[in-house]
Design a protein around this motif. Structure first.
Motif, PDB file in Angstrom:
ATOM      1  N   GLN A  64       9.245   7.876  -4.518  1.00 12.26           N
ATOM      2  CA  GLN A  64       8.438   7.946  -5.743  1.00 12.26           C
ATOM      3  C   GLN A  64       8.204   9.421  -6.094  1.00 12.26           C
ATOM      4  OE1 GLN A  64       7.701   5.257  -7.378  1.00 12.26           O
ATOM      5  NE2 GLN A  64       7.871   3.606  -5.898  1.00 12.26           N
ATOM      6  N   HIS A  65       9.204  10.063  -6.643  1.00 10.66           N
ATOM      7  CA  HIS A  65       9.093  11.507  -6.882  1.00 10.66           C
ATOM      8  C   HIS A  65       7.987  11.838  -7.886  1.00 10.66           C
ATOM      9  CE1 HIS A  65      12.624  12.270  -4.472  1.00 10.66           C
ATOM     10  NE2 HIS A  65      13.298  11.378  -5.154  1.00 10.66           N
ATOM     11  N   GLY A  66       7.744  10.943  -8.836  1.00  8.73           N
ATOM     12  CA  GLY A  66       6.708  11.215  -9.834  1.00  8.73           C
ATOM     13  C   GLY A  66       5.314  11.187  -9.244  1.00  8.73           C
ATOM     14  N   GLU A  67       5.140  10.489  -8.120  1.00  7.32           N
ATOM     15  CA  GLU A  67       3.835  10.375  -7.488  1.00  7.32           C
ATOM     16  C   GLU A  67       3.776  11.129  -6.158  1.00  7.32           C
ATOM     17  OE1 GLU A  67       2.773   5.935  -9.288  1.00  7.32           O
ATOM     18  OE2 GLU A  67       3.699   6.134  -7.309  1.00  7.32           O
ATOM     19  N   ARG A  68       4.786  11.906  -5.896  1.00  7.40           N
ATOM     20  CA  ARG A  68       4.890  12.595  -4.609  1.00  7.40           C
ATOM     21  C   ARG A  68       3.693  13.518  -4.349  1.00  7.40           C
ATOM     22  NH1 ARG A  68       8.625  14.181  -0.773  1.00  7.40           N
ATOM     23  NH2 ARG A  68       8.369  16.301   0.043  1.00  7.40           N
ATOM     24  N   GLU A  69       3.246  14.237  -5.379  1.00  7.25           N
ATOM     25  CA  GLU A  69       2.161  15.201  -5.185  1.00  7.25           C
ATOM     26  C   GLU A  69       0.880  14.507  -4.752  1.00  7.25           C
ATOM     27  OE1 GLU A  69      -0.246  18.759  -7.534  1.00  7.25           O
ATOM     28  OE2 GLU A  69       1.414  17.722  -8.517  1.00  7.25           O
ATOM     29  N   VAL A  70       0.499  13.420  -5.449  1.00  7.45           N
ATOM     30  CA  VAL A  70      -0.747  12.732  -5.103  1.00  7.45           C
ATOM     31  C   VAL A  70      -0.637  12.090  -3.725  1.00  7.45           C
ATOM     32  CG1 VAL A  70      -0.115  10.535  -6.234  1.00  7.45           C
ATOM     33  CG2 VAL A  70      -2.518  11.121  -5.911  1.00  7.45           C
TER      34      VAL A  70
ATOM     35  N   TYR B 129     -10.669   4.577  -5.395  1.00  6.90           N
ATOM     36  CA  TYR B 129      -9.517   3.680  -5.216  1.00  6.90           C
ATOM     37  C   TYR B 129      -9.032   3.068  -6.528  1.00  6.90           C
ATOM     38  CZ  TYR B 129     -12.022   4.092  -0.843  1.00  6.90           C
ATOM     39  OH  TYR B 129     -12.722   4.590   0.215  1.00  6.90           O
ATOM     40  N   ALA B 130      -9.304   3.747  -7.628  1.00  3.77           N
ATOM     41  CA  ALA B 130      -8.848   3.262  -8.944  1.00  3.77           C
ATOM     42  C   ALA B 130      -7.471   3.861  -9.237  1.00  3.77           C
ATOM     43  CB  ALA B 130      -9.841   3.651 -10.033  1.00  3.77           C
ATOM     44  N   SER B 131      -6.464   3.028  -9.361  1.00  5.14           N
ATOM     45  CA  SER B 131      -5.114   3.513  -9.631  1.00  5.14           C
ATOM     46  C   SER B 131      -5.060   4.182 -10.998  1.00  5.14           C
ATOM     47  CB  SER B 131      -4.120   2.361  -9.590  1.00  5.14           C
ATOM     48  OG  SER B 131      -4.130   1.742  -8.328  1.00  5.14           O
ATOM     49  N   PRO B 132      -4.401   5.330 -11.122  1.00  2.00           N
ATOM     50  CA  PRO B 132      -4.281   5.988 -12.425  1.00  2.00           C
ATOM     51  C   PRO B 132      -3.413   5.166 -13.376  1.00  2.00           C
ATOM     52  CG  PRO B 132      -2.933   7.101 -10.780  1.00  2.00           C
ATOM     53  CD  PRO B 132      -3.745   6.083 -10.047  1.00  2.00           C
ATOM     54  N   PRO B 133      -3.577   5.354 -14.685  1.00  3.84           N
ATOM     55  CA  PRO B 133      -2.745   4.623 -15.648  1.00  3.84           C
ATOM     56  C   PRO B 133      -1.257   4.843 -15.368  1.00  3.84           C
ATOM     57  CG  PRO B 133      -4.517   5.797 -16.775  1.00  3.84           C
ATOM     58  CD  PRO B 133      -4.544   6.255 -15.347  1.00  3.84           C
ATOM     59  N   GLY B 134      -0.518   3.762 -15.415  1.00  2.00           N
ATOM     60  CA  GLY B 134       0.915   3.848 -15.198  1.00  2.00           C
ATOM     61  C   GLY B 134       1.326   3.977 -13.745  1.00  2.00           C
TER      62      GLY B 134
ATOM     63  N   THR C  75       3.343  -0.003  -8.472  1.00  4.53           N
ATOM     64  CA  THR C  75       2.754  -1.030  -7.608  1.00  4.53           C
ATOM     65  C   THR C  75       2.556  -0.488  -6.200  1.00  4.53           C
ATOM     66  OG1 THR C  75       3.851  -2.758  -8.894  1.00  4.53           O
ATOM     67  CG2 THR C  75       3.085  -3.353  -6.693  1.00  4.53           C
ATOM     68  N   THR C  76       3.451   0.361  -5.754  1.00 10.50           N
ATOM     69  CA  THR C  76       3.356   0.953  -4.420  1.00 10.50           C
ATOM     70  C   THR C  76       2.093   1.795  -4.286  1.00 10.50           C
ATOM     71  OG1 THR C  76       5.765   1.030  -4.273  1.00 10.50           O
ATOM     72  CG2 THR C  76       4.535   2.400  -2.746  1.00 10.50           C
ATOM     73  N   LEU C  77       1.802   2.624  -5.286  1.00 13.03           N
ATOM     74  CA  LEU C  77       0.597   3.463  -5.222  1.00 13.03           C
ATOM     75  C   LEU C  77      -0.656   2.602  -5.295  1.00 13.03           C
ATOM     76  CD1 LEU C  77      -0.414   6.390  -5.052  1.00 13.03           C
ATOM     77  CD2 LEU C  77      -0.507   6.422  -7.552  1.00 13.03           C
ATOM     78  N   SER C  78      -0.650   1.592  -6.145  1.00 14.06           N
ATOM     79  CA  SER C  78      -1.808   0.697  -6.240  1.00 14.06           C
ATOM     80  C   SER C  78      -2.054  -0.011  -4.914  1.00 14.06           C
ATOM     81  CB  SER C  78      -1.592  -0.330  -7.354  1.00 14.06           C
ATOM     82  OG  SER C  78      -1.461   0.306  -8.611  1.00 14.06           O
ATOM     83  N   THR C  79      -0.975  -0.410  -4.236  1.00 15.68           N
ATOM     84  CA  THR C  79      -1.101  -1.052  -2.929  1.00 15.68           C
ATOM     85  C   THR C  79      -1.683  -0.080  -1.908  1.00 15.68           C
ATOM     86  OG1 THR C  79       0.788  -2.485  -3.405  1.00 15.68           O
ATOM     87  CG2 THR C  79       0.164  -2.231  -1.092  1.00 15.68           C
TER      88      THR C  79
END
Length: 233
Positions: free
Chosen positions: A98-104, A183-188, A191-195
């Motif tokens: 998940q390169h777009g979410e790698r930083e978080v 624990y609130a998933s950011p918009p967009g 599913t992996t990050l939300s999990t």
């Protein structure tokens, strides 16, 4: 609070500390939350309704300390030893995909690793030194059974030091809560990050219950045993 586990569910949802500062009166706990006692009790009633059908938890104030220690080790320590390494490995794997979410993900991984390292050392000390000593104290209050000599000093001192370590670990969990915006998933979010956020929410709630059992029940009982106060069951 100790008498009603459903209250812990509500306090956890409200992000109110019951696990490190459990000795406060309920009114003091709620005073900074903006929630009236009536509204709080309504939420507790709802939590009790949702818990219906589940076997009731023992009242840990009155079971043997050996049984309480066994529960802490077999339930809470076992869960942490499974979930924390699994979370670390999972974050490493998904951050590569998940390169777009790698930083978080990498920002979250650091406090999770600190929490893991801290808890692993602490759990080993508890299981090797503190918990056996507390169990010996329970045996020692039986008439005719001699007290064992503690090589490391006072159980009270070691219990208080471990409580301080629990409080520090709770602060590390609070850092994770802040980083995830409760624990609130950011918009967009994927599913992996939300999990991942949901797993972190569950981890925090379980760790808080772990700290509550030690700080507010086990350690005070151990200190009383060391003073020679025989519990009435």
């Amino acid at each position: 609070m100790i008498e009603n586990p459903a209250a812990a569910d509500v306090l956890e949802k409200l992000d109110i500390d019951y696990y490190c500062r459990g000795g406060r009166a309920l009114g003091d706990i709620l005073s900074g939350s903006g929630l009236s006692l009536e509204a709080f009790m309504a939420q507790v009633d709802q939590a009790m309704y949702l818990r219906r059908g589940n076997p009731p938890s023992p009242d840990w104030r009155f079971v043997s300390v050996r049984k309480l220690i066994g529960h802490i080790v077999d339930t809470h320590h076992a869960y942490l030893r499974f979930e924390l390494p699994a979370l670390d490995k999972w974050i490493t794997n998904i951050s590569e995909q998940q390169h777009g979410e790698r930083e978080v993900l990498l920002i979250l991984q650091r406090p999770i690793q600190r929490f893991h390292q801290h808890l692993e050392v602490q759990m080993r000390k508890e299981e090797a030194i503190l918990f056996p000593a507390i169990s010996d104290l329970e045996t020692a209050v039986v008439p005719g059974v001699p007290s064992s000599r503690l090589l490391f000093g006072s159980v009270a001192n070691l219990s208080r030091a471990t409580e301080d370590q629990n409080n520090r670990a709770a602060g590390e969990l609070q850092e994770i809560r802040v980083l995830t915006n409760n624990y609130a998933s950011p918009p967009g979010a994927s599913t992996t990050l939300s999990t991942l956020f949901e797993r972190l929410r569950i981890l925090t709630a379980c760790a808080h219950q772990h700290f509550h059992l030690e700080n507010n029940i086990l350690f005070p009982r151990a200190i009383n045993l060391e003073k020679g106060k025989i519990p009435c069951h």
